[in-house]
Design an enzyme around this catalytic site. Structure first.
Site, PDB file in Angstrom:
ATOM      1  N   PHE A 148      42.859  31.085  41.397  1.00  0.00           N
ATOM      2  CA  PHE A 148      42.142  30.222  41.363  1.00  0.00           C
ATOM      3  C   PHE A 148      43.482  28.384  41.350  1.00  0.00           C
ATOM      4  O   PHE A 148      42.538  27.892  41.666  1.00  0.00           O
ATOM      5  CB  PHE A 148      42.424  30.160  39.747  1.00  0.00           C
ATOM      6  CG  PHE A 148      44.254  29.335  38.867  1.00  0.00           C
ATOM      7  CD1 PHE A 148      44.602  28.930  39.014  1.00  0.00           C
ATOM      8  CD2 PHE A 148      44.635  31.212  38.832  1.00  0.00           C
ATOM      9  CE1 PHE A 148      45.585  28.800  38.146  1.00  0.00           C
ATOM     10  CE2 PHE A 148      45.763  30.880  38.795  1.00  0.00           C
ATOM     11  CZ  PHE A 148      46.683  29.373  38.093  1.00  0.00           C
ATOM     12  N   LYS A 172      35.087  36.545  47.747  1.00  0.00           N
ATOM     13  CA  LYS A 172      35.095  37.089  46.483  1.00  0.00           C
ATOM     14  C   LYS A 172      36.305  35.657  45.318  1.00  0.00           C
ATOM     15  O   LYS A 172      37.271  36.214  45.628  1.00  0.00           O
ATOM     16  CB  LYS A 172      35.621  38.093  46.068  1.00  0.00           C
ATOM     17  CG  LYS A 172      35.169  38.656  44.378  1.00  0.00           C
ATOM     18  CD  LYS A 172      34.835  37.737  43.089  1.00  0.00           C
ATOM     19  CE  LYS A 172      36.476  37.716  42.936  1.00  0.00           C
ATOM     20  NZ  LYS A 172      36.954  37.188  41.718  1.00  0.00           N
ATOM     21  N   GLU A 175      37.448  33.383  39.022  1.00  0.00           N
ATOM     22  CA  GLU A 175      36.990  33.542  38.691  1.00  0.00           C
ATOM     23  C   GLU A 175      36.904  32.280  37.428  1.00  0.00           C
ATOM     24  O   GLU A 175      35.647  31.828  37.336  1.00  0.00           O
ATOM     25  CB  GLU A 175      36.246  34.687  37.860  1.00  0.00           C
ATOM     26  CG  GLU A 175      36.835  35.130  36.226  1.00  0.00           C
ATOM     27  CD  GLU A 175      38.477  36.070  37.621  1.00  0.00           C
ATOM     28  OE1 GLU A 175      38.418  35.775  38.633  1.00  0.00           O
ATOM     29  OE2 GLU A 175      38.836  36.762  36.876  1.00  0.00           O
ATOM     30  N   SER A 225      48.188  37.819  42.872  1.00  0.00           N
ATOM     31  CA  SER A 225      49.671  37.648  41.959  1.00  0.00           C
ATOM     32  C   SER A 225      50.021  39.554  42.598  1.00  0.00           C
ATOM     33  O   SER A 225      49.215  40.200  42.751  1.00  0.00           O
ATOM     34  CB  SER A 225      49.172  37.999  40.454  1.00  0.00           C
ATOM     35  OG  SER A 225      48.314  39.067  40.070  1.00  0.00           O
ATOM     36  N   CYS A 280      52.062  28.722  44.635  1.00  0.00           N
ATOM     37  CA  CYS A 280      52.732  30.326  45.705  1.00  0.00           C
ATOM     38  C   CYS A 280      53.977  29.686  45.820  1.00  0.00           C
ATOM     39  O   CYS A 280      55.354  30.214  46.190  1.00  0.00           O
ATOM     40  CB  CYS A 280      51.887  30.521  46.647  1.00  0.00           C
ATOM     41  SG  CYS A 280      51.343  30.623  47.878  1.00  0.00           S
ATOM     42  N   GLU A 381      57.521  36.143  38.154  1.00  0.00           N
ATOM     43  CA  GLU A 381      57.446  34.321  38.380  1.00  0.00           C
ATOM     44  C   GLU A 381      56.392  34.124  36.830  1.00  0.00           C
ATOM     45  O   GLU A 381      55.441  34.601  36.790  1.00  0.00           O
ATOM     46  CB  GLU A 381      56.300  35.114  39.606  1.00  0.00           C
ATOM     47  CG  GLU A 381      55.982  34.023  39.994  1.00  0.00           C
ATOM     48  CD  GLU A 381      53.940  34.462  40.508  1.00  0.00           C
ATOM     49  OE1 GLU A 381      53.671  34.967  40.617  1.00  0.00           O
ATOM     50  OE2 GLU A 381      54.494  33.385  41.835  1.00  0.00           O
TER      51      GLU A 381
HETATM   52  P1  NAD Z   1      45.003  37.059  39.968  1.00  0.00           P
HETATM   53  O1  NAD Z   1      45.948  38.050  41.071  1.00  0.00           O
HETATM   54  O2  NAD Z   1      45.539  37.192  38.681  1.00  0.00           O
HETATM   55  O3  NAD Z   1      43.617  37.048  40.740  1.00  0.00           O
HETATM   56  C1  NAD Z   1      43.552  36.946  42.589  1.00  0.00           C
HETATM   57  C2  NAD Z   1      42.555  37.570  42.446  1.00  0.00           C
HETATM   58  O4  NAD Z   1      42.211  38.620  41.743  1.00  0.00           O
HETATM   59  C3  NAD Z   1      40.762  36.653  41.833  1.00  0.00           C
HETATM   60  O5  NAD Z   1      39.758  36.778  42.291  1.00  0.00           O
HETATM   61  C4  NAD Z   1      40.802  38.385  40.470  1.00  0.00           C
HETATM   62  O6  NAD Z   1      39.075  38.117  39.515  1.00  0.00           O
HETATM   63  C5  NAD Z   1      40.834  38.928  41.080  1.00  0.00           C
HETATM   64  N1  NAD Z   1      41.651  40.531  40.692  1.00  0.00           N
HETATM   65  C6  NAD Z   1      42.327  39.601  38.856  1.00  0.00           C
HETATM   66  N2  NAD Z   1      43.119  40.948  38.284  1.00  0.00           N
HETATM   67  C7  NAD Z   1      42.230  42.485  39.199  1.00  0.00           C
HETATM   68  C8  NAD Z   1      41.903  43.172  38.462  1.00  0.00           C
HETATM   69  N3  NAD Z   1      42.873  43.939  37.878  1.00  0.00           N
HETATM   70  N4  NAD Z   1      41.930  44.411  39.978  1.00  0.00           N
HETATM   71  C9  NAD Z   1      40.928  43.453  40.603  1.00  0.00           C
HETATM   72  N5  NAD Z   1      40.721  42.299  40.946  1.00  0.00           N
HETATM   73  C10 NAD Z   1      41.303  41.661  40.542  1.00  0.00           C
HETATM   74  O7  NAD Z   1      45.810  35.433  40.547  1.00  0.00           O
HETATM   75  P2  NAD Z   1      45.202  34.401  40.215  1.00  0.00           P
HETATM   76  O8  NAD Z   1      46.311  33.960  38.726  1.00  0.00           O
HETATM   77  O9  NAD Z   1      44.021  33.766  40.550  1.00  0.00           O
HETATM   78  O10 NAD Z   1      46.219  33.691  40.788  1.00  0.00           O
HETATM   79  C11 NAD Z   1      47.799  33.307  40.917  1.00  0.00           C
HETATM   80  C12 NAD Z   1      48.553  34.008  41.571  1.00  0.00           C
HETATM   81  O11 NAD Z   1      48.452  34.207  42.836  1.00  0.00           O
HETATM   82  C13 NAD Z   1      50.418  34.128  41.468  1.00  0.00           C
HETATM   83  O12 NAD Z   1      51.049  34.867  41.089  1.00  0.00           O
HETATM   84  C14 NAD Z   1      50.539  33.372  42.844  1.00  0.00           C
HETATM   85  O13 NAD Z   1      52.196  33.301  42.862  1.00  0.00           O
HETATM   86  C15 NAD Z   1      49.750  33.705  43.488  1.00  0.00           C
HETATM   87  N6  NAD Z   1      49.153  33.507  44.873  1.00  0.00           N
HETATM   88  C16 NAD Z   1      49.888  33.410  45.812  1.00  0.00           C
HETATM   89  C17 NAD Z   1      49.462  33.373  47.198  1.00  0.00           C
HETATM   90  C18 NAD Z   1      50.460  33.330  48.587  1.00  0.00           C
HETATM   91  O14 NAD Z   1      50.024  33.008  49.082  1.00  0.00           O
HETATM   92  N7  NAD Z   1      51.880  34.492  48.914  1.00  0.00           N
HETATM   93  C19 NAD Z   1      48.953  31.559  47.331  1.00  0.00           C
HETATM   94  C20 NAD Z   1      48.805  31.435  45.955  1.00  0.00           C
HETATM   95  C21 NAD Z   1      49.110  32.060  44.956  1.00  0.00           C
END
Ligand code: NAD
Length: 495
Positions: A148, A172, A175, A225, A280, A381
């Site tokens: 997000f 994808k 959401e 994450s 991040c 985090e």
């Molecule tokens: P998230 O992991 O909750 O979601 C990321 C994506 O995965 C979304 O599209 C979501 O729909 C999908 N998703 C979520 N749970 C899932 C599951 N159980 N099974 C399959 N798909 C699933 O992350 P978020 O809250 O949207 O974003 C924040 C996180 O992203 C933080 O941890 C941040 O550090 C990380 N981030 C990392 C970088 C990097 O470059 N390393 C960059 C941006 C964000």
């Protein structure tokens, strides 16, 4: 209520009638609803992407590059539109949103050079009258699953390069803020992209699992994450896919006693509280070395206390809300944990109230002093505007903290000693490193990726790493008939 659908073959499409609410984090109000795609939606996107790949992969790299150049021009005219979509659904300030769109656009700019980037390697006479060359060919259908916090920039780390390399791409998006993904696709079609080369499918983990298990998809790029990154990596790899899965972070910024204090404080304030700490590459740990600690804490606390926390519609806003009610509660809980663990809460962001936006998900800048390495607020985090300061006596202790942490995304050092800075850049166990720079995010023509629990897979995003990830290597060895010696050879040929 506005519906956010899928975008397949250059038009809105979806079979599922299940939706999730999309909110404005500044007000807490629902502003639209996004489709939760089902297996029929997935089959449609898979079919469209498979068909598109057949033709698109035959376009010459120069022809692809010309469409990308047109896309770049269109994007430039739409920076404000895209930034407003980012701010509305994510909540970050408009200037910050614009900056993120531009950093994404720079990847399109990089991808315009694809004819050059795809040039292979050639060796004349690897054996007598034998030549050999290596080429890189597209993978097929590629997919990206994004978080997000950067609804425009992170997808743009992936799809411009994948598509430039001759693949089709399925996005994808998160959401929580899905509108940008659709807009990015619409604009690409305005630039002349053929149908189905870039499709967007919305939904949650149900559709993610269909992507991961598909036998037709060749690669998965993920940013999110760490627990989900690890899951994506393992499940995609088990169905034979190439994977790059970027995870979470806990970025440390070391302040040496000889650092320029004002520069360090400004760097920390922007990097810890910009985008409400939901980056991040945000700095969530400041490591104060030696006698600089007291002055550093006083200066950070003074500046952070005056930050303007307001919705993105206020041009003076320096920090917006966090993404959701649940996320706000999670961060508040971490602040309580920090207090009970014995850290010294210097600034408490839980107290903030924004007039007229009482239901928005706002938190103020939060600052902890005397954080230690056994605390949960140090190890986990938080992904919010919470900065922990750890005090150490020596540079060696600071380096050890950085190297022993499970995350390895980014880290910086503020110092005026070239020898210390060189020692740090060489010896830290981290993917992206800064010297007197708070957020060392690589430009589009370098590559973005952390180490340890911050990246699963072996390719970082964009730059030449991106080109390698989205292509497979083929090496040809060739000899023409007149030069062939008669008779079979049974030993390994050598020169
Ligand atoms: P998230 O992991 O909750 O979601 C990321 C994506 O995965 C979304 O599209 C979501 O729909 C999908 N998703 C979520 N749970 C899932 C599951 N159980 N099974 C399959 N798909 C699933 O992350 P978020 O809250 O949207 O974003 C924040 C996180 O992203 C933080 O941890 C941040 O550090 C990380 N981030 C990392 C970088 C990097 O470059 N390393 C960059 C941006 C964000």
């Amino acid at each position: 209520m506005k519906e956010i659908n899928n975008y397949i073959n250059g038009r809105a499409s979806n079979k599922s009638r299940n939706f999730l609410p999309v909110e404005d984090p500044s007000t807490g109000d629902q502003i639209s609803k996004v489709v939760l795609s089902n297996v029929d939606d997935f089959k449609e996107v898979e079919k469209s992407s498979e068909k598109a790949f057949k033709d698109w992969s035959k376009y010459t790299p120069l022809k692809r590059s010309r469409i990308l150049s047109k896309y770049k021009e269109i994007l430039e005219k739409n920076i404000d539109t895209l930034a407003k979509l980012v701010s509305l659904e994510h909540g970050k300030t408009l200037d910050d949103a614009k900056g993120s769109v531009i950093r994404g656009l720079e990847v399109v700019e990089f991808a315009c050079g694809i004819p050059h980037l795809l040039k292979g390697e050639f060796s004349e006479n690897v054996g007598s009258n034998i030549d050999s060359w290596s080429i890189r060919q597209p993978l097929g259908i590629t997919a990206g699953i994004t978080p997000f916090n950067f609804p425009a920039m992170v997808p743009m780390w992936m799809f411009p390069i994948s598509i430039a390399c001759g693949n089709s791409f399925i996005l994808k998006p998160s959401e929580k803020d899905p509108s940008c993904g659709i807009k990015l696709a619409e604009l690409f079609y305005d630039a002349g992209l053929p149908e189905g080369v870039f499709n967007v499918i919305n939904g949650d983990k149900e559709v993610v699992n269909l992507i991961l298990d598909s036998e037709k998809i060749s690669s998965v790029s993920f940013v999110g994450s760490t627990p989900v990154a690890k899951y994506i990596y393992e499940r995609s790899a088990s169905s034979g896919k190439r994977v790059q899965a970027l995870g979470g972070a806990k970025n440390h910024l070391i302040v040496m006693p000889d650092a320029n204090l004002n520069q360090a404080v400004d760097g920390i304030i922007g990097a810890a509280y910009g985008s409400a700490g939901e980056r991040c590459m945000a700095v969530s740990v400041a490591v104060a070395v030696g006698e600089i600690a007291d002055n550093l804490i006083t200066a950070i606390s003074k500046k952070a206390d005056t930050l303007k926390v307001a919705p993105w519609t206020d041009p003076n806003s320096e920090m917006g809300p966090v993404i959701s009610k649940e996320h706000k509660e999670k961060i508040e809980n971490y602040i309580s944990i920090g207090v009970s663990e014995g850290a010294n809460l210097v600034l408490d962001g839980r107290k903030i109230k924004i007039q007229g936006y009482e239901n928005g998900y706002f938190l103020g800048p939060t600052l902890f002093d005397n954080v230690t390495k056994d605390m949960r607020i140090y190890n986990e985090e938080i992904f919010g505007p919470v900065l922990s300061v750890v005090r150490v006596s020596t540079y060696e202790e600071a380096l050890e903290l950085v190297n022993n942490h499970k995350y390895g995304n980014g880290s910086s050092i503020y110092t005026s000693d070239g020898e210390v800075s060189r020692h740090f850049t060489t010896n830290c166990n981290i993917g992206m490193v800064g010297v007197n720079v708070p957020i060392p995010v690589p430009m589009s023509y370098h590559s973005f990726g952390g180490w340890k629990q911050s990246l699963f897979g072996d390719h970082a995003m964009h730059g030449i790493e991106g080109v390698r990830f989205f292509t497979k290597l083929k090496t040809v060895t060739s000899r023409w008939p007149k030069s062939i010696q008669s008779g079979p050879e049974f030993k390994m040929p050598t020169n």
